[in-house]
Design an enzyme around this catalytic site. Sequence first.
Site, PDB file in Angstrom:
ATOM      1  N   SER A 108      -5.163  -6.739  -6.821  1.00 19.82           N
ATOM      2  CA  SER A 108      -3.992  -6.185  -6.119  1.00 19.82           C
ATOM      3  C   SER A 108      -3.660  -4.813  -6.681  1.00 19.82           C
ATOM      4  O   SER A 108      -3.752  -4.608  -7.889  1.00 19.82           O
ATOM      5  CB  SER A 108      -2.755  -7.070  -6.307  1.00 19.82           C
ATOM      6  OG  SER A 108      -1.637  -6.486  -5.664  1.00 19.82           O
ATOM      7  N   TYR A 149       4.619  -5.164  -1.878  1.00 18.72           N
ATOM      8  CA  TYR A 149       4.076  -5.862  -3.056  1.00 18.72           C
ATOM      9  C   TYR A 149       4.881  -7.128  -3.329  1.00 18.72           C
ATOM     10  O   TYR A 149       4.327  -8.225  -3.459  1.00 18.72           O
ATOM     11  CB  TYR A 149       4.157  -4.919  -4.253  1.00 18.72           C
ATOM     12  CG  TYR A 149       3.579  -5.448  -5.551  1.00 18.72           C
ATOM     13  CD1 TYR A 149       2.228  -5.791  -5.646  1.00 18.72           C
ATOM     14  CD2 TYR A 149       4.375  -5.555  -6.691  1.00 18.72           C
ATOM     15  CE1 TYR A 149       1.701  -6.243  -6.854  1.00 18.72           C
ATOM     16  CE2 TYR A 149       3.847  -5.996  -7.894  1.00 18.72           C
ATOM     17  CZ  TYR A 149       2.510  -6.342  -7.979  1.00 18.72           C
ATOM     18  OH  TYR A 149       1.986  -6.776  -9.174  1.00 18.72           O
TER      19      TYR A 149
END
Length: 327
Positions: free
Chosen positions: A76, A146
């Site tokens: 990520s 996020y």
Amino acid sequence: MKKILITGAAGFLGSHLCDRFINEGFHVIAMDNLITGDLKNIEHLFKLEQFEFYHHDVTKFVHVPGKLDYILHFASPASPIDYLKIPIQTLKVGALGTHNLLGLAREKKSRILIASTSEIYGDPLVHPQTEEYYGNVNTIGPRGVYDEAKRFQESITMAYHRFHGLDTRIVRIFNTYGPRMRLNDGRVIPAFMGQALRGEDLTVFGDGSQTRSFCYVDDEIEGIYRLLMSDYSYPVNIGNPNEITIRDFAEEIIKLTGTDQKVIYKELPQDDPLQRQPDISKAKEILGWEPKVGRAEGMKKTFDYFKTLSKEELEKTEHRDFSSRNK
Ligand code: UDP
């Protein structure tokens, strides 16, 4: 030999996890699409027989031949500068990527640990943050891509655990630092260290009264290792509770690096959490874990790493100045 798949393996935490599991005698399959990761972080492992690298984007179907004992999902983007540059990929890797890896874990009967984050607490109204706190997140703000991807990631992981009986672990990672952090990811530690090394003033956002609690990477990796090996399936905070204001932190960095630069103040980015400190009672109780490396020692090791970067690398920095966008 136990086999482990590590996604985001060329990143900061992923690469340290590769080292740790190689040292523990595992066969490591490292996966990364190299959008934010860097092969330099793992190139020392390529010569090992028990190490393989797959250049793959986990938002696409993930295939790994043979048995697989463990999966660590660490792929990520992880810095505010990245969320703005690649917001869709950030959402996809947390959501679609996690779904693919849970499916792989089910197929292979692997234990899977997913990397969650203190960001799921948003700008927290409870301090310090316990695992029971539900958070205060702006879904449509710059960090929302996020934060919400990671919140979805936790939900789908628990759904696979409850519905399919999958063996899952969730770590909530608080600010972590150490060698191999990306110099230009805009985060405060590489930003300050890069500025000190280039002889620039240190940019503190807002009035610097916001707090963070920084954990040295070796401690973080130890906590993650212990959680993976435990039998606890609910989220666990892993971080260092030693909290400091960003203003005091800038002064510490100036002392450590011996620069004669000063602190300058810039606008506080939108939704920048005002305080953050992990409550680590659970990690202590369940994993017998607590951080061992103090900030002075950890920052010195980190600065020693940044000092090894070439002049060209030091210049390749990006300044984070998006405070007035997305309002
Ligand atoms: N920050 C700062 N100057 C910088 C970069 C960051 O004052 O050049 C501040 C930022 O506003 C935040 C804190 O440092 O309050 C930590 O930022 P970072 O991006 O490292 O992590 P996060 O906000 O995700 O915890």
